[in-house]
Design an enzyme around this catalytic site. Structure first.
Site, PDB file in Angstrom:
ATOM      1  N   ASP A   1      45.204  95.726 -13.147  1.00  0.00           N
ATOM      2  CA  ASP A   1      43.878  95.095 -13.323  1.00  0.00           C
ATOM      3  C   ASP A   1      43.594  94.046 -12.263  1.00  0.00           C
ATOM      4  O   ASP A   1      42.817  93.118 -12.491  1.00  0.00           O
ATOM      5  CB  ASP A   1      43.751  94.456 -14.727  1.00  0.00           C
ATOM      6  CG  ASP A   1      44.125  95.396 -15.843  1.00  0.00           C
ATOM      7  OD1 ASP A   1      43.612  96.521 -15.840  1.00  0.00           O
ATOM      8  OD2 ASP A   1      44.937  95.015 -16.702  1.00  0.00           O
TER       9      ASP A   1
ATOM     10  N   LYS B   1      41.834  96.572  -7.619  1.00  0.00           N
ATOM     11  CA  LYS B   1      42.109  97.504  -6.514  1.00  0.00           C
ATOM     12  C   LYS B   1      40.893  98.356  -6.163  1.00  0.00           C
ATOM     13  O   LYS B   1      40.631  98.627  -4.991  1.00  0.00           O
ATOM     14  CB  LYS B   1      43.298  98.400  -6.893  1.00  0.00           C
ATOM     15  CG  LYS B   1      44.606  97.639  -7.037  1.00  0.00           C
ATOM     16  CD  LYS B   1      45.735  98.530  -7.500  1.00  0.00           C
ATOM     17  CE  LYS B   1      45.603  98.950  -8.952  1.00  0.00           C
ATOM     18  NZ  LYS B   1      45.689  97.833  -9.911  1.00  0.00           N
TER      19      LYS B   1
ATOM     20  N   GLY C   1      41.960 102.027 -14.783  1.00  0.00           N
ATOM     21  CA  GLY C   1      40.513 101.862 -14.729  1.00  0.00           C
ATOM     22  C   GLY C   1      40.137 101.018 -13.538  1.00  0.00           C
ATOM     23  O   GLY C   1      40.374  99.816 -13.531  1.00  0.00           O
ATOM     24  N   HIS C   2      39.589 101.637 -12.491  1.00  0.00           N
ATOM     25  CA  HIS C   2      39.205 100.908 -11.291  1.00  0.00           C
ATOM     26  C   HIS C   2      37.695 100.667 -11.341  1.00  0.00           C
ATOM     27  O   HIS C   2      36.908 101.608 -11.286  1.00  0.00           O
ATOM     28  CB  HIS C   2      39.609 101.680 -10.038  1.00  0.00           C
ATOM     29  CG  HIS C   2      41.088 101.769  -9.864  1.00  0.00           C
ATOM     30  ND1 HIS C   2      41.696 102.398  -8.794  1.00  0.00           N
ATOM     31  CD2 HIS C   2      42.107 101.271 -10.609  1.00  0.00           C
ATOM     32  CE1 HIS C   2      43.007 102.284  -8.906  1.00  0.00           C
ATOM     33  NE2 HIS C   2      43.271 101.625 -10.006  1.00  0.00           N
TER      34      HIS C   2
ATOM     35  N   GLN D   1      47.662 100.765 -11.596  1.00  0.00           N
ATOM     36  CA  GLN D   1      48.465  99.765 -12.305  1.00  0.00           C
ATOM     37  C   GLN D   1      48.968  98.688 -11.335  1.00  0.00           C
ATOM     38  O   GLN D   1      48.244  98.304 -10.446  1.00  0.00           O
ATOM     39  CB  GLN D   1      49.621 100.429 -13.072  1.00  0.00           C
ATOM     40  CG  GLN D   1      49.197 101.217 -14.300  1.00  0.00           C
ATOM     41  CD  GLN D   1      48.997 102.685 -14.007  1.00  0.00           C
ATOM     42  OE1 GLN D   1      49.642 103.266 -13.155  1.00  0.00           O
ATOM     43  NE2 GLN D   1      48.090 103.318 -14.725  1.00  0.00           N
TER      44      GLN D   1
END
Length: 423
Positions: free
Chosen positions: A13, A16, A40-41, A222
Protein backbone atom coordinates in the site's frame (compact mmCIF):
# COMPACT_ATOMS: atom_id res chain seq x y z
CA UNK A 1 19.63 -2.29 -21.78
CA UNK A 2 18.76 -3.29 -18.25
CA UNK A 3 15.30 -3.57 -16.71
CA UNK A 4 14.47 -1.22 -13.84
CA UNK A 5 12.46 -2.52 -10.89
CA UNK A 6 9.87 -0.64 -8.85
CA UNK A 7 8.64 -2.20 -5.61
CA UNK A 8 7.33 -1.49 -2.12
CA UNK A 9 9.63 -1.42 0.91
CA UNK A 10 7.04 -1.71 3.69
CA UNK A 11 3.93 -3.88 4.16
CA UNK A 12 2.37 -2.89 0.84
CA UNK A 13 0.00 0.00 0.00
CA UNK A 14 2.94 2.36 -0.51
CA UNK A 15 1.56 3.94 -3.69
CA UNK A 16 3.30 1.91 -6.39
CA UNK A 17 0.50 2.32 -8.94
CA UNK A 18 0.74 6.10 -8.97
CA UNK A 19 4.52 6.08 -9.43
CA UNK A 20 4.41 3.47 -12.21
CA UNK A 21 1.88 5.70 -13.98
CA UNK A 22 4.16 8.74 -13.53
CA UNK A 23 7.29 6.89 -14.72
CA UNK A 24 5.68 4.99 -17.62
CA UNK A 25 6.39 7.71 -20.25
CA UNK A 26 10.11 6.97 -19.69
CA UNK A 27 9.66 3.28 -20.65
CA UNK A 28 8.61 1.15 -23.60
CA UNK A 29 7.34 -1.79 -21.53
CA UNK A 30 5.79 -2.16 -18.04
CA UNK A 31 5.76 -5.72 -16.67
CA UNK A 32 4.07 -6.95 -13.48
CA UNK A 33 6.15 -9.74 -11.93
CA UNK A 34 4.25 -11.25 -8.96
CA UNK A 35 1.12 -11.21 -6.82
CA UNK A 36 -2.50 -11.39 -7.83
CA UNK A 37 -5.80 -9.55 -7.37
CA UNK A 38 -5.04 -9.17 -3.66
CA UNK A 39 -2.98 -6.15 -4.77
CA UNK A 40 -4.78 -2.85 -5.31
CA UNK A 41 -2.86 -0.15 -7.18
CA UNK A 42 -4.76 3.15 -7.01
CA UNK A 43 -4.26 5.88 -9.61
CA UNK A 44 -5.85 9.34 -9.74
CA UNK A 45 -5.72 11.84 -12.61
CA UNK A 46 -8.07 14.11 -14.56
CA UNK A 47 -10.50 14.00 -11.64
CA UNK A 48 -10.96 10.23 -11.88
CA UNK A 49 -9.83 7.35 -9.67
CA UNK A 50 -8.87 3.88 -10.87
CA UNK A 51 -7.97 0.73 -8.93
CA UNK A 52 -5.93 -1.93 -10.77
CA UNK A 53 -5.59 -5.43 -9.34
CA UNK A 54 -3.85 -7.62 -11.91
CA UNK A 55 -3.25 -5.33 -14.88
CA UNK A 56 0.00 -3.32 -14.80
CA UNK A 57 -0.27 0.37 -13.93
CA UNK A 58 1.25 1.53 -17.22
CA UNK A 59 -1.92 1.10 -19.29
CA UNK A 60 -3.05 4.73 -18.94
CA UNK A 61 -0.13 6.41 -20.66
CA UNK A 62 1.03 6.49 -24.29
CA UNK A 63 0.51 3.02 -25.72
CA UNK A 64 3.37 1.28 -23.92
CA UNK A 65 3.20 -2.51 -23.85
CA UNK A 66 2.08 -3.92 -20.50
CA UNK A 67 2.82 -7.51 -19.51
CA UNK A 68 1.34 -9.79 -16.86
CA UNK A 69 4.36 -11.96 -16.08
CA UNK A 70 4.72 -15.62 -15.20
CA UNK A 71 5.08 -14.83 -11.48
CA UNK A 72 1.54 -13.45 -11.31
CA UNK A 73 -1.54 -15.53 -10.40
CA UNK A 74 -4.63 -14.51 -12.36
CA UNK A 75 -8.33 -14.85 -11.58
CA UNK A 76 -10.07 -14.82 -14.99
CA UNK A 77 -13.33 -13.45 -13.52
CA UNK A 78 -11.70 -10.52 -11.72
CA UNK A 79 -9.42 -9.92 -14.71
CA UNK A 80 -12.42 -9.70 -17.01
CA UNK A 81 -14.20 -7.24 -14.69
CA UNK A 82 -11.07 -5.09 -14.48
CA UNK A 83 -10.45 -5.23 -18.24
CA UNK A 84 -14.03 -4.35 -19.16
CA UNK A 85 -13.99 -1.35 -16.80
CA UNK A 86 -10.78 -0.09 -18.43
CA UNK A 87 -12.23 -0.58 -21.90
CA UNK A 88 -15.27 1.51 -20.89
CA UNK A 89 -12.78 4.25 -19.96
CA UNK A 90 -11.41 4.19 -23.48
CA UNK A 91 -8.32 2.01 -22.89
CA UNK A 92 -7.68 -0.20 -25.95
CA UNK A 93 -6.45 -3.02 -23.73
CA UNK A 94 -6.00 -5.72 -26.36
CA UNK A 95 -3.46 -3.56 -28.17
CA UNK A 96 -1.31 -2.83 -25.11
CA UNK A 97 -1.60 -5.91 -22.86
CA UNK A 98 0.19 -9.24 -23.15
CA UNK A 99 -0.12 -12.15 -20.73
CA UNK A 100 2.39 -14.87 -19.91
CA UNK A 101 1.52 -18.44 -20.76
CA UNK A 102 3.25 -19.49 -17.55
CA UNK A 103 1.14 -17.34 -15.18
CA UNK A 104 -1.01 -19.55 -12.95
CA UNK A 105 -4.82 -19.51 -12.87
CA UNK A 106 -6.87 -18.93 -9.72
CA UNK A 107 -9.78 -21.38 -9.77
CA UNK A 108 -13.15 -21.00 -7.99
CA UNK A 109 -12.13 -23.81 -5.63
CA UNK A 110 -8.97 -21.90 -4.66
CA UNK A 111 -11.22 -19.32 -3.02
CA UNK A 112 -13.00 -22.04 -1.06
CA UNK A 113 -9.66 -23.46 0.07
CA UNK A 114 -8.49 -19.98 1.09
CA UNK A 115 -11.53 -19.43 3.31
CA UNK A 116 -11.34 -22.94 4.78
CA UNK A 117 -7.65 -22.51 5.55
CA UNK A 118 -8.27 -19.25 7.42
CA UNK A 119 -11.08 -20.85 9.44
CA UNK A 120 -8.81 -23.75 10.35
CA UNK A 121 -6.21 -21.34 11.76
CA UNK A 122 -8.63 -20.01 14.37
CA UNK A 123 -7.00 -17.17 16.32
CA UNK A 124 -3.82 -17.43 14.22
CA UNK A 125 -5.41 -16.07 11.04
CA UNK A 126 -3.04 -14.48 8.52
CA UNK A 127 -5.69 -12.00 7.40
CA UNK A 128 -5.74 -12.90 3.71
CA UNK A 129 -7.96 -11.11 1.19
CA UNK A 130 -9.78 -14.41 0.59
CA UNK A 131 -9.15 -14.30 -3.16
CA UNK A 132 -7.47 -17.70 -3.42
CA UNK A 133 -3.93 -16.36 -3.83
CA UNK A 134 -2.23 -18.61 -1.25
CA UNK A 135 -3.83 -21.88 -2.43
CA UNK A 136 -2.95 -21.02 -6.04
CA UNK A 137 0.71 -20.49 -5.17
CA UNK A 138 0.55 -23.69 -3.08
CA UNK A 139 -0.62 -25.61 -6.15
CA UNK A 140 2.14 -23.99 -8.17
CA UNK A 141 4.84 -25.13 -5.74
CA UNK A 142 3.33 -28.61 -5.34
CA UNK A 143 3.17 -28.92 -9.15
CA UNK A 144 -0.60 -29.21 -9.33
CA UNK A 145 -1.32 -25.79 -10.82
CA UNK A 146 -3.14 -24.75 -13.97
CA UNK A 147 -1.31 -22.23 -16.15
CA UNK A 148 -2.77 -19.85 -18.70
CA UNK A 149 -1.05 -21.74 -21.51
CA UNK A 150 -3.09 -24.81 -20.51
CA UNK A 151 -6.30 -23.20 -21.77
CA UNK A 152 -5.18 -24.05 -25.33
CA UNK A 153 -4.34 -27.73 -24.75
CA UNK A 154 -6.63 -30.40 -23.20
CA UNK A 155 -7.94 -27.77 -20.81
CA UNK A 156 -11.15 -29.58 -19.84
CA UNK A 157 -9.19 -32.64 -18.69
CA UNK A 158 -6.64 -30.60 -16.76
CA UNK A 159 -9.32 -28.46 -15.12
CA UNK A 160 -11.42 -31.47 -14.06
CA UNK A 161 -8.37 -33.08 -12.45
CA UNK A 162 -7.43 -29.94 -10.51
CA UNK A 163 -11.05 -29.35 -9.47
CA UNK A 164 -11.41 -32.89 -8.09
CA UNK A 165 -8.16 -32.50 -6.14
CA UNK A 166 -9.54 -29.36 -4.47
CA UNK A 167 -12.97 -30.80 -3.69
CA UNK A 168 -11.35 -33.89 -2.13
CA UNK A 169 -9.13 -31.63 -0.04
CA UNK A 170 -12.12 -29.58 1.16
CA UNK A 171 -13.91 -32.79 2.13
CA UNK A 172 -10.89 -33.93 4.15
CA UNK A 173 -10.90 -30.57 5.91
CA UNK A 174 -14.49 -31.22 7.01
CA UNK A 175 -15.94 -28.45 4.85
CA UNK A 176 -19.61 -28.84 3.83
CA UNK A 177 -20.29 -29.56 0.16
CA UNK A 178 -20.83 -26.33 -1.80
CA UNK A 179 -22.59 -25.86 -5.12
CA UNK A 180 -20.06 -23.99 -7.26
CA UNK A 181 -21.86 -24.45 -10.59
CA UNK A 182 -22.73 -20.75 -10.97
CA UNK A 183 -19.24 -19.60 -9.95
CA UNK A 184 -17.75 -22.20 -12.24
CA UNK A 185 -19.79 -21.15 -15.28
CA UNK A 186 -18.79 -17.52 -14.80
CA UNK A 187 -15.16 -18.63 -14.47
CA UNK A 188 -15.30 -20.73 -17.65
CA UNK A 189 -16.92 -17.86 -19.56
CA UNK A 190 -14.09 -15.65 -18.36
CA UNK A 191 -11.54 -18.23 -19.58
CA UNK A 192 -13.03 -17.81 -23.05
CA UNK A 193 -12.70 -14.02 -22.66
CA UNK A 194 -9.05 -14.49 -21.65
CA UNK A 195 -8.37 -16.43 -24.86
CA UNK A 196 -8.99 -13.24 -26.88
CA UNK A 197 -5.84 -11.59 -25.45
CA UNK A 198 -2.26 -11.95 -26.64
CA UNK A 199 -0.93 -14.90 -24.61
CA UNK A 200 2.86 -15.00 -25.01
CA UNK A 201 6.14 -16.61 -23.95
CA UNK A 202 6.84 -13.56 -21.80
CA UNK A 203 10.40 -14.51 -20.83
CA UNK A 204 11.45 -14.40 -24.50
CA UNK A 205 9.45 -11.24 -25.12
CA UNK A 206 10.97 -9.24 -22.22
CA UNK A 207 14.53 -10.33 -22.96
CA UNK A 208 14.10 -9.58 -26.67
CA UNK A 209 12.84 -6.09 -25.78
CA UNK A 210 16.04 -5.45 -23.82
CA UNK A 211 18.16 -6.88 -26.66
CA UNK A 212 16.47 -4.45 -29.05
CA UNK A 213 17.32 -1.50 -26.80
CA UNK A 214 13.84 -1.02 -25.38
CA UNK A 215 13.38 0.14 -21.79
CA UNK A 216 11.48 -2.07 -19.32
CA UNK A 217 10.00 -1.23 -15.92
CA UNK A 218 9.21 -4.20 -13.66
CA UNK A 219 6.24 -3.53 -11.35
CA UNK A 220 5.96 -5.30 -8.02
CA UNK A 221 2.92 -5.78 -5.78
CA UNK A 222 2.56 -5.78 -1.98
CA UNK A 223 5.82 -4.88 -0.20
CA UNK A 224 9.19 -6.27 0.90
CA UNK A 225 8.03 -6.90 4.47
CA UNK A 226 5.38 -9.25 3.04
CA UNK A 227 7.91 -11.32 1.09
CA UNK A 228 7.45 -15.05 1.72
CA UNK A 229 11.15 -15.50 2.53
CA UNK A 230 12.22 -12.20 4.08
CA UNK A 231 9.00 -10.66 5.39
CA UNK A 232 7.36 -10.97 8.81
CA UNK A 233 6.68 -14.69 8.34
CA UNK A 234 4.13 -16.29 8.61
CA UNK A 235 2.17 -13.05 8.22
CA UNK A 236 3.28 -12.61 4.62
CA UNK A 237 2.01 -13.04 1.09
CA UNK A 238 2.73 -16.17 -0.96
CA UNK A 239 5.25 -14.80 -3.45
CA UNK A 240 8.62 -13.08 -3.59
CA UNK A 241 7.91 -9.36 -3.49
CA UNK A 242 11.60 -8.41 -3.58
CA UNK A 243 13.86 -7.49 -6.50
CA UNK A 244 14.81 -11.14 -6.98
CA UNK A 245 11.11 -11.79 -7.65
CA UNK A 246 11.41 -9.71 -10.81
CA UNK A 247 14.03 -12.19 -12.07
CA UNK A 248 11.96 -15.30 -11.35
CA UNK A 249 8.64 -13.59 -12.15
CA UNK A 250 9.68 -12.41 -15.61
CA UNK A 251 12.57 -14.68 -16.62
CA UNK A 252 15.26 -12.01 -16.26
CA UNK A 253 18.85 -12.84 -15.34
CA UNK A 254 20.19 -10.89 -12.32
CA UNK A 255 22.69 -9.05 -14.53
CA UNK A 256 19.79 -7.58 -16.52
CA UNK A 257 18.51 -5.56 -13.53
CA UNK A 258 19.31 -1.83 -13.58
CA UNK A 259 17.87 0.77 -11.20
CA UNK A 260 15.80 -0.40 -8.24
CA UNK A 261 13.20 2.14 -7.13
CA UNK A 262 12.07 1.51 -3.54
CA UNK A 263 8.78 3.12 -2.53
CA UNK A 264 7.84 3.95 1.06
CA UNK A 265 5.35 6.11 2.89
CA UNK A 266 6.49 8.92 5.18
CA UNK A 267 4.88 6.76 7.88
CA UNK A 268 3.90 3.06 8.05
CA UNK A 269 0.72 1.08 7.46
CA UNK A 270 -0.23 -2.55 7.53
CA UNK A 271 -3.39 -4.50 6.61
CA UNK A 272 -4.33 -7.76 8.29
CA UNK A 273 -2.59 -9.61 11.07
CA UNK A 274 1.09 -9.66 11.97
CA UNK A 275 3.70 -7.73 13.93
CA UNK A 276 3.97 -3.96 13.50
CA UNK A 277 6.51 -2.43 15.95
CA UNK A 278 5.62 1.24 15.39
CA UNK A 279 1.84 0.79 15.31
CA UNK A 280 -0.10 3.61 16.99
CA UNK A 281 -3.25 2.76 18.92
CA UNK A 282 -3.94 6.35 20.00
CA UNK A 283 -5.47 9.44 18.43
CA UNK A 284 -2.33 10.01 16.37
CA UNK A 285 -2.84 6.66 14.60
CA UNK A 286 -6.50 7.46 14.00
CA UNK A 287 -5.58 10.89 12.63
CA UNK A 288 -3.06 9.43 10.18
CA UNK A 289 -5.66 6.89 9.02
CA UNK A 290 -8.32 9.56 8.52
CA UNK A 291 -6.10 12.08 6.71
CA UNK A 292 -4.39 9.40 4.62
CA UNK A 293 -7.65 7.61 3.74
CA UNK A 294 -5.96 4.42 4.88
CA UNK A 295 -8.42 1.78 3.80
CA UNK A 296 -7.54 -1.19 1.57
CA UNK A 297 -8.04 -0.52 -2.14
CA UNK A 298 -9.19 -4.13 -2.64
CA UNK A 299 -10.68 -5.11 0.73
CA UNK A 300 -11.80 -1.76 2.16
CA UNK A 301 -10.32 -2.85 5.50
CA UNK A 302 -8.88 -0.23 7.86
CA UNK A 303 -5.11 -0.07 7.64
CA UNK A 304 -3.15 -0.09 10.86
CA UNK A 305 -1.03 3.07 11.07
CA UNK A 306 2.24 3.99 12.77
CA UNK A 307 5.42 6.05 12.56
CA UNK A 308 8.07 5.31 9.94
CA UNK A 309 10.29 2.32 10.79
CA UNK A 310 13.88 2.84 9.61
CA UNK A 311 15.01 -0.57 10.92
CA UNK A 312 12.61 -2.28 8.54
CA UNK A 313 13.41 0.19 5.74
CA UNK A 314 17.17 -0.36 5.97
CA UNK A 315 16.56 -4.11 5.90
CA UNK A 316 14.34 -3.83 2.82
CA UNK A 317 16.86 -1.57 1.05
CA UNK A 318 19.59 -4.15 1.69
CA UNK A 319 17.51 -7.12 0.48
CA UNK A 320 16.32 -5.26 -2.64
CA UNK A 321 19.51 -3.45 -3.60
CA UNK A 322 17.59 -0.17 -3.80
CA UNK A 323 19.34 2.56 -5.78
CA UNK A 324 16.71 5.31 -5.49
CA UNK A 325 13.98 6.00 -2.94
CA UNK A 326 10.50 7.35 -3.57
CA UNK A 327 8.62 8.84 -0.61
CA UNK A 328 4.84 8.84 -0.72
CA UNK A 329 2.08 10.58 1.25
CA UNK A 330 4.30 13.06 3.05
CA UNK A 331 1.35 15.48 2.87
CA UNK A 332 -0.53 13.26 5.37
CA UNK A 333 1.84 14.52 8.08
CA UNK A 334 1.36 18.21 7.20
CA UNK A 335 -0.47 19.12 10.42
CA UNK A 336 1.77 17.41 12.99
CA UNK A 337 3.92 19.48 15.36
CA UNK A 338 6.37 16.61 15.81
CA UNK A 339 7.25 13.70 13.51
CA UNK A 340 8.73 10.51 14.96
CA UNK A 341 11.03 8.01 13.26
CA UNK A 342 11.99 4.62 14.68
CA UNK A 343 15.77 4.25 14.38
CA UNK A 344 16.30 1.07 16.43
CA UNK A 345 14.46 -1.67 18.37
CA UNK A 346 14.90 -2.49 22.04
CA UNK A 347 14.45 -6.23 22.65
CA UNK A 348 14.86 -7.60 26.18
CA UNK A 349 16.59 -4.37 27.14
CA UNK A 350 19.14 -4.61 24.30
CA UNK A 351 19.11 -2.05 21.50
CA UNK A 352 19.56 -3.28 17.91
CA UNK A 353 19.33 -1.76 14.45
CA UNK A 354 18.85 -5.19 12.83
CA UNK A 355 15.64 -6.94 11.88
CA UNK A 356 15.24 -9.92 14.24
CA UNK A 357 14.38 -13.42 13.03
CA UNK A 358 10.90 -13.18 14.51
CA UNK A 359 9.04 -10.03 15.54
CA UNK A 360 6.01 -11.94 16.72
CA UNK A 361 7.28 -13.87 19.75
CA UNK A 362 9.05 -11.09 21.64
CA UNK A 363 8.34 -7.62 22.94
CA UNK A 364 9.84 -5.10 20.51
CA UNK A 365 10.07 -1.51 21.76
CA UNK A 366 10.75 1.09 19.06
CA UNK A 367 13.46 3.67 19.76
CA UNK A 368 12.37 7.00 18.32
CA UNK A 369 14.02 10.18 17.11
CA UNK A 370 11.76 13.23 17.08
CA UNK A 371 11.85 15.83 14.31
CA UNK A 372 9.94 19.11 13.95
CA UNK A 373 6.87 19.01 11.71
CA UNK A 374 6.65 21.25 8.65
CA UNK A 375 3.13 22.57 9.36
CA UNK A 376 2.59 23.39 5.68
CA UNK A 377 -0.03 22.33 3.11
CA UNK A 378 2.28 20.36 0.83
CA UNK A 379 -0.43 19.46 -1.69
CA UNK A 380 -0.24 22.86 -3.38
CA UNK A 381 3.54 22.80 -3.94
CA UNK A 382 4.98 22.01 -7.36
CA UNK A 383 8.77 22.20 -6.93
CA UNK A 384 11.44 21.24 -4.41
CA UNK A 385 12.40 24.91 -4.02
CA UNK A 386 9.03 25.47 -2.30
CA UNK A 387 9.65 22.84 0.42
CA UNK A 388 9.61 24.23 3.96
CA UNK A 389 12.97 23.92 5.75
CA UNK A 390 11.60 21.33 8.19
CA UNK A 391 10.47 19.06 5.36
CA UNK A 392 13.81 19.34 3.59
CA UNK A 393 15.46 18.47 6.91
CA UNK A 394 13.22 15.38 7.18
CA UNK A 395 14.35 14.22 3.73
CA UNK A 396 18.01 14.87 4.63
CA UNK A 397 17.55 12.87 7.84
CA UNK A 398 16.09 9.90 5.94
CA UNK A 399 18.80 9.96 3.26
CA UNK A 400 21.50 10.04 5.95
CA UNK A 401 19.99 7.17 7.91
CA UNK A 402 19.12 5.04 4.87
CA UNK A 403 22.15 5.76 2.67
CA UNK A 404 20.08 6.09 -0.52
CA UNK A 405 18.86 9.30 -2.21
CA UNK A 406 15.17 10.24 -2.28
CA UNK A 407 14.51 10.71 -6.00
CA UNK A 408 10.77 11.42 -5.98
CA UNK A 409 8.44 12.94 -3.39
CA UNK A 410 4.67 12.53 -3.64
CA UNK A 411 2.59 15.26 -2.00
CA UNK A 412 -0.92 14.12 -2.93
CA UNK A 413 -2.84 11.38 -4.74
CA UNK A 414 -3.01 13.02 -8.17
CA UNK A 415 -0.51 12.32 -10.94
CA UNK A 416 0.43 16.04 -10.91
CA UNK A 417 1.24 16.04 -7.20
CA UNK A 418 4.63 14.42 -7.78
CA UNK A 419 7.95 16.20 -7.41
CA UNK A 420 10.95 14.65 -9.14
CA UNK A 421 14.22 15.58 -7.41
CA UNK A 422 17.07 13.58 -8.93
CA UNK A 423 16.02 10.73 -11.23
Amino acid sequence: MKADVLLGLQWGDEGKGKVVDVLTPRYDVVARFQGGPNAGHTLEFDGKKYVLRSIPSGVFQHGQINIIGNGVVLDPVLFRQEAEELQKSGIDLRNVLKISKKAHLIMPTHRLLDAAGERAKGDSKIGTTGKGIGPTYTDKISRNGLRIGDIFNDFDIKYAKARKLHLDQLERMGEPATDISELEQNWLDSINYLRSFDIIDSEYYVNNCLDEGKSVLCEGAQGTMLDVDFGSYPFVTSSNTITAGACSGLGLAPNRIGEVFGIFKAYCTRVGSGPFPTELFDETGKTIRAIGHEFGAVTGRERRCGWIDLVALRYAIMIDGVTKLIMMKSDVLDTFDTIKACVAYKINGVETDRMPFNLEDQAVEPVYVELPGWKTDMTALRSESEFPAEFSAYIDFLEQRLGVPVAIVSIGPDREQTIIRNL
